[in-house]
Design an enzyme around this catalytic site. Structure first.
Site, PDB file in Angstrom:
ATOM      1  N   LYS A 112       0.794  -1.204   0.111  1.00 53.90           N
ATOM      2  CA  LYS A 112       0.066  -0.050   0.012  1.00 53.90           C
ATOM      3  C   LYS A 112       1.007   1.208   0.098  1.00 53.90           C
ATOM      4  O   LYS A 112       0.477   2.299  -0.647  1.00 53.90           O
ATOM      5  CB  LYS A 112      -0.919  -0.037   1.345  1.00 53.90           C
ATOM      6  CG  LYS A 112      -2.093  -0.891   1.046  1.00 53.90           C
ATOM      7  CD  LYS A 112      -3.308  -0.802   2.090  1.00 53.90           C
ATOM      8  CE  LYS A 112      -4.436  -1.489   1.631  1.00 53.90           C
ATOM      9  NZ  LYS A 112      -5.447  -1.411   2.585  1.00 53.90           N
ATOM     10  N   LYS A 196      -4.432 -10.040  -5.378  1.00 51.89           N
ATOM     11  CA  LYS A 196      -5.656 -10.278  -4.534  1.00 51.89           C
ATOM     12  C   LYS A 196      -6.959  -9.497  -5.151  1.00 51.89           C
ATOM     13  O   LYS A 196      -6.504  -8.302  -5.548  1.00 51.89           O
ATOM     14  CB  LYS A 196      -5.720 -10.705  -3.100  1.00 51.89           C
ATOM     15  CG  LYS A 196      -5.675  -9.342  -2.500  1.00 51.89           C
ATOM     16  CD  LYS A 196      -5.977  -9.473  -0.939  1.00 51.89           C
ATOM     17  CE  LYS A 196      -6.016  -8.176  -0.465  1.00 51.89           C
ATOM     18  NZ  LYS A 196      -7.158  -7.659   0.404  1.00 51.89           N
ATOM     19  N   LYS A 199     -11.273  -4.068  -2.984  1.00 51.59           N
ATOM     20  CA  LYS A 199     -12.298  -3.263  -3.124  1.00 51.59           C
ATOM     21  C   LYS A 199     -11.608  -1.664  -3.340  1.00 51.59           C
ATOM     22  O   LYS A 199     -12.315  -1.046  -3.876  1.00 51.59           O
ATOM     23  CB  LYS A 199     -12.961  -3.132  -1.783  1.00 51.59           C
ATOM     24  CG  LYS A 199     -12.517  -2.570  -0.623  1.00 51.59           C
ATOM     25  CD  LYS A 199     -13.631  -2.506   0.652  1.00 51.59           C
ATOM     26  CE  LYS A 199     -13.376  -3.487   1.656  1.00 51.59           C
ATOM     27  NZ  LYS A 199     -12.010  -3.416   2.324  1.00 51.59           N
TER      28      LYS A 199
HETATM   29  N1  AQP Z   1      -9.484 -11.068  -2.114  1.00 50.65           N
HETATM   30  C1  AQP Z   1      -9.786 -11.548  -1.027  1.00 50.65           C
HETATM   31  N2  AQP Z   1     -10.053 -12.821  -0.856  1.00 50.65           N
HETATM   32  C2  AQP Z   1     -10.177 -13.399   0.447  1.00 50.65           C
HETATM   33  N3  AQP Z   1     -10.724 -12.477   1.378  1.00 50.65           N
HETATM   34  C3  AQP Z   1     -10.294 -11.252   1.193  1.00 50.65           C
HETATM   35  N4  AQP Z   1     -10.269 -10.243   2.055  1.00 50.65           N
HETATM   36  C4  AQP Z   1     -10.193  -8.976   1.429  1.00 50.65           C
HETATM   37  N5  AQP Z   1      -9.915  -9.473   0.241  1.00 50.65           N
HETATM   38  C5  AQP Z   1      -9.861 -10.857   0.210  1.00 50.65           C
HETATM   39  C6  AQP Z   1     -10.782 -10.268   3.504  1.00 50.65           C
HETATM   40  O1  AQP Z   1     -11.894  -9.547   3.595  1.00 50.65           O
HETATM   41  C7  AQP Z   1     -11.832  -9.118   5.183  1.00 50.65           C
HETATM   42  C8  AQP Z   1     -11.936  -7.810   5.200  1.00 50.65           C
HETATM   43  O2  AQP Z   1     -10.832  -7.058   4.618  1.00 50.65           O
HETATM   44  P1  AQP Z   1     -10.478  -5.556   4.976  1.00 50.65           P
HETATM   45  O3  AQP Z   1     -11.601  -4.622   4.399  1.00 50.65           O
HETATM   46  O4  AQP Z   1     -10.337  -5.442   6.379  1.00 50.65           O
HETATM   47  O5  AQP Z   1      -9.197  -5.199   4.382  1.00 50.65           O
HETATM   48  P2  AQP Z   1      -8.441  -5.857   3.098  1.00 50.65           P
HETATM   49  O6  AQP Z   1      -7.972  -7.243   3.594  1.00 50.65           O
HETATM   50  O7  AQP Z   1      -7.327  -4.986   2.835  1.00 50.65           O
HETATM   51  O8  AQP Z   1      -9.412  -6.004   1.997  1.00 50.65           O
HETATM   52  P3  AQP Z   1      -9.468  -5.243   0.572  1.00 50.65           P
HETATM   53  O9  AQP Z   1     -10.564  -5.589   0.035  1.00 50.65           O
HETATM   54  O10 AQP Z   1      -8.245  -5.557  -0.160  1.00 50.65           O
HETATM   55  O11 AQP Z   1      -9.528  -3.542   1.041  1.00 50.65           O
HETATM   56  P4  AQP Z   1      -8.606  -2.574   0.662  1.00 50.65           P
HETATM   57  O12 AQP Z   1      -8.648  -2.423  -0.864  1.00 50.65           O
HETATM   58  O13 AQP Z   1      -9.055  -1.307   1.302  1.00 50.65           O
HETATM   59  O14 AQP Z   1      -7.211  -2.937   1.094  1.00 50.65           O
HETATM   60  C9  AQP Z   1     -10.586  -9.566   5.923  1.00 50.65           C
HETATM   61  O15 AQP Z   1     -10.614 -10.774   6.599  1.00 50.65           O
HETATM   62  C10 AQP Z   1      -9.896  -9.812   4.532  1.00 50.65           C
HETATM   63  O16 AQP Z   1      -8.791 -11.062   4.862  1.00 50.65           O
END
Ligand code: AQP
Length: 332
Positions: A112, A196, A199
């Site tokens: 990030k 991965k 969002k």
């Molecule tokens: N691609 C993924 N596959 C499986 N699990 C996922 N998680 C995130 N992406 C995947 C799981 O979703 C939960 C919430 O995640 P988060 O919002 O706390 O942050 P993150 O892991 O950083 O998810 P994003 O979607 O990638 O958000 P941004 O883009 O803001 O960084 C967690 O349990 C995560 O493991």
């Protein structure tokens, strides 16, 4: 005694099917066998720039999606992190027990930070706030996707370090609950299967949100990258894009990867993708309907106010205990 479960999701965009299959779907499954706390971790979202009006809406929508995905707010405690100040307070106390080197090693920080013009301290210390979220609640189990494994390890290290220092169990050492990849632990981007699904990714074609309308879901699936072999078989190393689509298919239909391989033997990607898109639309339909019911004014606000009260009552004793152990004065 029921086990205690805690997990959080950042309102950093509209939740994706990665968030759903990796985490939220499991929240709903765990709630009847454990004492669950599910949190919209809005303070984590502030580690990168957010538009205030969009953030406010995303916080409420994330909570609505928890409930639309099957979490019952009468059974589980659903709340917003910033409404329970013990999270920020414990985070500071834990920062004073964390080594900078531990945080610099985090792969999510490196990824990030590489995308930002300026890197805030919050982006570096994010795993400490996550440790505070978890440790406040005497958590046994943390259902998360694979990407959070490293952060969970820091949480465990901190709990162990502090317990050793004081020679007693101040913090329970939590266990991760991470589904294997084939069960949704890591859903990959539709445009780059080496990344991965996220969002907050720049390209909206790389992810499917839980609120995408049917036409958009179809478009995104039909344009998802595949490979030139044109056979449907699971092979993460050689065919990561098709394997990812097969996992999504399996999660929607409940069919095994072997059954899907047999079903589509001799078929091209076009037919497979078309049927996958239909399955996904049907899987998300009930969730989307429930989400819209929860959008009536005041509904989610009332649920979150109740959740915050319950969470505050559960979190305060742990914060006070640790303050006292550190030598801070008791509250007058
Ligand atoms: N691609 C993924 N596959 C499986 N699990 C996922 N998680 C995130 N992406 C995947 C799981 O979703 C939960 C919430 O995640 P988060 O919002 O706390 O942050 P993150 O892991 O950083 O998810 P994003 O979607 O990638 O958000 P941004 O883009 O803001 O960084 C967690 O349990 C995560 O493991």
């Amino acid at each position: 005694m029921k086990k205690r479960v805690f997990s959080g999701v950042q309102p950093s965009g509209s939740l994706t099917i990665g968030n759903y299959f990796g985490a939220i779907r499991n929240f709903a499954k765990l709630q009847h066998e454990a004492d669950c706390f599910f949190c919209v971790v809005d303070l984590h979202a502030l580690t990168v720039p957010q538009d205030p009006a969009t953030l406010r809406e995303n916080i409420k929508n994330t909570a609505r999606l928890f409930i639309a995905a099957g979490i019952d707010p009468r059974v589980s405690t659903v709340f917003v992190q910033s409404q329970v100040s013990a999270h920020s307070e414990l985070s500071w106390l834990l920062e004073c027990q964390t080594y900078i080197g531990e945080l610099r090693r985090m792969t999510q920080f490196k990824a990030k930070a590489g995308k930002q013009d300026v890197v805030t301290t919050g982006l570096l210390t994010y795993p400490v706030l996550m440790a505070a979220d978890i440790l406040l609640y005497n958590t046994d189990l943390v259902p998360v996707g694979e990407d959070q494994k490293q952060h969970l390890e820091i949480t465990r290290d901190l709990a162990i370090r502090i317990n050793n220092r004081f020679q007693e169990e101040i913090f329970k050492v939590p266990e991760p609950y991470i589904p294997p990849r084939q069960s949704g632990g890591r859903i990959m981007s539709l445009t780059d299967p080496g990344e991965k699904m996220s969002k907050s990714a720049e390209n909206p074609k790389s992810y499917i949100t839980l609120l995408d309308p049917p036409d958009l879901i179809k478009k995104k699936i039909m344009s998802a990258v595949t490979d030139s072999e044109a056979t449907i078989r699971y092979d993460e190393g050689q065919k990561p894009a098709v394997s990812n689509l097969m996992v999504i298919y399996s999660l929607c239909s409940g069919e095994s990867l072997e059954a899907i391989t047999q079903k589509y033997e001799g078929c091209g990607y076009g037919q497979f993708k078309k049927e996958l898109a239909e399955l996904l639309v049907e899987t998300l339909r009930p969730l989307q309907e429930k989400f819209h019911e929860l959008s009536a004014p005041g509904v989610i606000e009332e649920i979150l106010a109740d959740g915050a009260n319950r969470a505050r009552a559960a979190a305060e004793p742990k914060l006070r205990l640790f303050q006292e152990k550190l030598g801070l004065l008791p509250f007058a």
